[in-house]
Design an enzyme around this catalytic site. Structure first.
Site, PDB file in Angstrom:
ATOM      1  CD  GLU A   1       6.070   2.945  11.045  1.00 31.89           C
ATOM      2  OE1 GLU A   1       5.471   3.758  11.750  1.00 31.89           O
ATOM      3  OE2 GLU A   1       6.019   1.710  11.209  1.00 31.89           O
TER       4      GLU A   1
ATOM      5  CB  CYS B   1       5.837  -0.533  13.425  1.00 36.52           C
ATOM      6  SG  CYS B   1       5.157   0.586  14.632  1.00 36.52           S
TER       7      CYS B   1
ATOM      8  N   GLY C   1       0.832  -1.211   0.000  1.00 29.87           N
ATOM      9  CA  GLY C   1       0.000   0.000   0.000  1.00 29.87           C
ATOM     10  C   GLY C   1       0.857   1.248   0.000  1.00 29.87           C
TER      11      GLY C   1
HETATM   12  P1  NAP Z   1      -2.767  -1.268   4.328  1.00 31.85           P
HETATM   13  O1  NAP Z   1      -3.510  -2.321   3.626  1.00 31.85           O
HETATM   14  O2  NAP Z   1      -1.459  -0.893   3.764  1.00 31.85           O
HETATM   15  O3  NAP Z   1      -3.735   0.017   4.389  1.00 31.85           O
HETATM   16  C1  NAP Z   1      -3.401   1.192   5.108  1.00 31.85           C
HETATM   17  C2  NAP Z   1      -4.273   2.329   4.608  1.00 31.85           C
HETATM   18  O4  NAP Z   1      -3.888   2.702   3.286  1.00 31.85           O
HETATM   19  C3  NAP Z   1      -5.747   1.995   4.527  1.00 31.85           C
HETATM   20  O5  NAP Z   1      -6.473   3.156   4.836  1.00 31.85           O
HETATM   21  C4  NAP Z   1      -5.943   1.620   3.076  1.00 31.85           C
HETATM   22  O6  NAP Z   1      -7.246   1.852   2.636  1.00 31.85           O
HETATM   23  C5  NAP Z   1      -4.979   2.550   2.382  1.00 31.85           C
HETATM   24  N1  NAP Z   1      -4.420   1.972   1.151  1.00 31.85           N
HETATM   25  C6  NAP Z   1      -3.633   0.873   1.078  1.00 31.85           C
HETATM   26  N2  NAP Z   1      -3.256   0.654  -0.204  1.00 31.85           N
HETATM   27  C7  NAP Z   1      -3.828   1.633  -0.947  1.00 31.85           C
HETATM   28  C8  NAP Z   1      -3.803   1.940  -2.334  1.00 31.85           C
HETATM   29  N3  NAP Z   1      -3.130   1.190  -3.210  1.00 31.85           N
HETATM   30  N4  NAP Z   1      -4.486   3.011  -2.753  1.00 31.85           N
HETATM   31  C9  NAP Z   1      -5.170   3.765  -1.885  1.00 31.85           C
HETATM   32  N5  NAP Z   1      -5.242   3.529  -0.556  1.00 31.85           N
HETATM   33  C10 NAP Z   1      -4.572   2.468  -0.076  1.00 31.85           C
HETATM   34  O7  NAP Z   1      -2.499  -1.640   5.842  1.00 31.85           O
HETATM   35  P2  NAP Z   1      -3.491  -2.278   6.951  1.00 31.85           P
HETATM   36  O8  NAP Z   1      -4.886  -2.261   6.483  1.00 31.85           O
HETATM   37  O9  NAP Z   1      -3.188  -1.566   8.197  1.00 31.85           O
HETATM   38  O10 NAP Z   1      -2.983  -3.770   7.166  1.00 31.85           O
HETATM   39  C11 NAP Z   1      -2.588  -4.639   6.166  1.00 31.85           C
HETATM   40  C12 NAP Z   1      -1.140  -5.070   6.407  1.00 31.85           C
HETATM   41  O11 NAP Z   1      -0.294  -3.920   6.591  1.00 31.85           O
HETATM   42  C13 NAP Z   1      -0.881  -5.886   7.648  1.00 31.85           C
HETATM   43  O12 NAP Z   1      -1.181  -7.244   7.476  1.00 31.85           O
HETATM   44  C14 NAP Z   1       0.589  -5.646   7.881  1.00 31.85           C
HETATM   45  O13 NAP Z   1       1.351  -6.537   7.118  1.00 31.85           O
HETATM   46  C15 NAP Z   1       0.831  -4.254   7.397  1.00 31.85           C
HETATM   47  N6  NAP Z   1       0.980  -3.252   8.482  1.00 31.85           N
HETATM   48  C16 NAP Z   1       2.219  -2.957   8.916  1.00 31.85           C
HETATM   49  C17 NAP Z   1       2.388  -2.016   9.915  1.00 31.85           C
HETATM   50  C18 NAP Z   1       3.743  -1.670  10.401  1.00 31.85           C
HETATM   51  O14 NAP Z   1       3.849  -0.813  11.240  1.00 31.85           O
HETATM   52  N7  NAP Z   1       4.785  -2.289   9.912  1.00 31.85           N
HETATM   53  C19 NAP Z   1       1.301  -1.371  10.486  1.00 31.85           C
HETATM   54  C20 NAP Z   1       0.017  -1.684  10.009  1.00 31.85           C
HETATM   55  C21 NAP Z   1      -0.116  -2.615   9.007  1.00 31.85           C
HETATM   56  P3  NAP Z   1      -8.334   0.650   2.644  1.00 31.85           P
HETATM   57  O15 NAP Z   1      -8.378   0.128   4.034  1.00 31.85           O
HETATM   58  O16 NAP Z   1      -9.592   1.301   2.208  1.00 31.85           O
HETATM   59  O17 NAP Z   1      -7.785  -0.350   1.678  1.00 31.85           O
END
Ligand code: NAP
Length: 521
Positions: A265, A302, A245
């Site tokens: 991040e 994280c 993302g």
């Molecule tokens: P995410 O899928 O990356 O989404 C985070 C935010 O960004 C959400 O609001 C999402 O909207 C938006 N988003 C993501 N991709 C996008 C794109 N291509 N275009 C537009 N908006 C986009 O993260 P998550 O929902 O928190 O969790 C999924 C995974 O992220 C976890 O399984 C984990 O691996 C990772 N994560 C890592 C950390 C860290 O600190 N390392 C923290 C949190 C999550 P939508 O929800 O509407 O898709």
């Protein structure tokens, strides 16, 4: 407080333009009332126009007034502490007491940034006076101050629903810098997001600031996030979440006609190195402490220590036995969302496919979205042969890497991608090895911890929560700590200005008493 489920576009509560959604209680699998509005491109456009209109006035508020505003937000968060923690607990499955701690951290961050604003050091005021007699040509008067970059789009994180979400550090530091904020709420905790947004909007009104200082949008799918990153009035983006993302949004912003900075991040395995004397002296104790930290927030942090590297020999069996015991005793706990739970299961399978062996697991999950803790093990040679083993698995698991000697430990350290943090456990006799390892870790991480683990996070002037890619998209900045404000500032120089036209902070008489350098001193 009755939740309306509306979007917050400036002072207006805006009803759904693109349908509605409900929050999910991941513990009971029940949907929770009320309906939450989903918005679209037109809502982003309205919020961006308001943020832009508010920017000139807000970015030029006096430091005292801006600091008071930040303190009002802190007070308003304190006032909804229990209600906010209770709603966040319903929506995330995290313990309410822990979430009250997040409210405290969020409120504290706003108060800390109020102090940063009052002190004014972040403006980095510099004066190089005119030198009319300089040869071969005179020098004009040069003065510099930092100012806010413009309206900022902030993507709230899923895993800390308060301190990294609507009222989290990104919002606090952006508002402290003088930027206006459009917040993209994470759909995993819409009710908690609304309570935080109300606290911020109330402070905007109490302090008689323009309504566009803060808006909160929500949407389904990628369209709303893409619209935010694309919007010509948005001048910077912050994001906490997945590498996929984060990089999609980063690349998108670089393809704009006017590319903008995107501070993401994303991912880190926070490697922990146990040096030989420490392993022999207290291998079991370190293993126990490692697993305790690994399990914090059901491993959805994280700074979760995910990879532990130790040399086979004295203390290794005690280390492994302690880790196995602690992991086996852990009960399965509810994860944040069905999607994150599914990624955890597939992440573990990926590690096993890559050759890691499961040496311990916690009690089996009794419910759909519970994460069962797991300890995997692999030898150093194997770890070095497959980069899949160095990937983050977001959830309550860890990988023990058994290396055969110091050289293999170095090879593992050198193989790692950018990290938020790394830790070394050492005794006096390990100092020469630690000194050799240190430059390898410095190149790869934003923070190095000795004889402890990186979590929990302190928010100080010296905090670094950043690191080389893929920990973040820009290793020059931190997303936590008082210097995180620097992401939202850019320098402006004033050359040959009459005193009356200069910003007050740069005038000849330092009426505000701010720290300023003259000729670099
Ligand atoms: P995410 O899928 O990356 O989404 C985070 C935010 O960004 C959400 O609001 C999402 O909207 C938006 N988003 C993501 N991709 C996008 C794109 N291509 N275009 C537009 N908006 C986009 O993260 P998550 O929902 O928190 O969790 C999924 C995974 O992220 C976890 O399984 C984990 O691996 C990772 N994560 C890592 C950390 C860290 O600190 N390392 C923290 C949190 C999550 P939508 O929800 O509407 O898709």
């Amino acid at each position: 407080m009755k939740l309306t489920g509306n979007l917050f576009i400036g002072a207006n509560d805006v009803a759904a333009t693109e349908g509605t959604m409900k929050a999910l209680n991941p513990t009971t699998h029940q949907l929770i009332e009320p309906d939450f509005a989903l918005g679209g491109v037109a809502d982003v456009d309205r919020a961006a126009i308001l943020a832009d209109e508010a920017f000139d006035l807000y970015s030029h508020t006096s430091l005292a007034r801006r600091a008071t505003f930040l303190e009002s937000i802190a007070d308003n968060l304190d006032a909804v502490r229990q209600e906010l923690a209770a709603r966040a607990a319903l929506e995330t499955g995290l313990p309410e007491a822990q979430l009250e701690g997040e409210v405290t951290r969020a409120a504290t961050q706003f108060r800390q940034f109020a102090e940063v604003v009052r002190r004014g050091r972040f403006l980095q005021l510099a004066i190089d006076p005119a030198q009319p007699d300089r040869l071969p040509r005179p020098r004009m008067d040069h003065r510099l101050q930092k100012m806010a970059i413009g309206p900022v789009a902030i993507f709230g994180a899923s895993n800390f629903p308060i301190s990294y979400s609507v009222a989290g550090g990104d919002t606090a530091s952006a508002l402290a810098a003088g930027s206006t904020v459009i917040l993209k709420a994470h759909n995993a905790h819409p009710g908690a997001s609304e309570i935080q947004a109300r606290a911020i909007r109330k402070a905007v009104q109490e302090n008689e600031l323009p309504e566009g200082v803060f808006s909160m949008v929500r949407g389904s799918g990628n369209a709303i996030g893409e619209a935010l990153v694309d919007h010509p009035l948005v001048k910077a983006v912050t994001f906490t979440g997945s590498e996929q993302g984060g990089m999609a949004l980063y690349r998108r912003a670089q393809q704009r006609p006017d590319p903008i900075p995107v501070f993401t991040e994303m991912t880190s395995v926070n490697p922990t190195f146990i040096l030989p004397d420490a392993l022999a002296a207290r291998g079991a104790q370190i293993g126990d402490g490692f697993v305790e930290r690994m399990l914090v927030n059901v491993g959805q942090a994280c700074l979760k220590p995910a990879i532990l590297i130790a040399i086979e020999g004295d203390g290794f069996e005690a280390l492994r036995a302690a880790m196995v015991k602690r992991v086996s005793e852990a009960s399965a706990r509810t994860m944040l969302t069905p999607g994150i739970h599914a990624s955890y299961i597939s992440g573990l399978a990926g590690m096993e496919n890559a050759g890691a062996h499961r040496v311990a697991e916690g009690s089996a999950s009794g419910a759909d979205f519970e994460g069962q803790s797991a300890l995997l093990e692999v030898d150093g040679r194997h770890f070095l042969s497959d980069t899949a083993l160095a990937q983050e698995v977001f959830g309550p698991s860890a990988l023990l890497v058994k290396v055969k000697d110091e050289d293999e430990m170095f090879a593992v350290a050198r193989s790692l991608r950018g990290q938020l943090s790394a830790a070394m456990h050492l005794e006096e006799g390990d100092m020469p090895l630690a000194q050799r390892l240190l430059p390898v870790l410095e190149r790869r991480t934003g923070r190095i911890v000795v004889n402890a683990f990186a979590h929990p996070q302190e928010v100080t002037f010296a905090t670094v929560h950043g690191g080389p890619f893929p920990a973040t998209s820009d290793s020059r900045f931190t997303s936590v700590g008082m210097t995180s404000i620097e992401r939202f500032l850019r320098p402006v120089a004033y050359q040959g200005f009459p005193d009356a036209l200069l910003p007050e902070a740069l005038r000849e008489i330092n009426a505000l008493g701010l720290p300023r350098s003259v000729e670099g001193r």
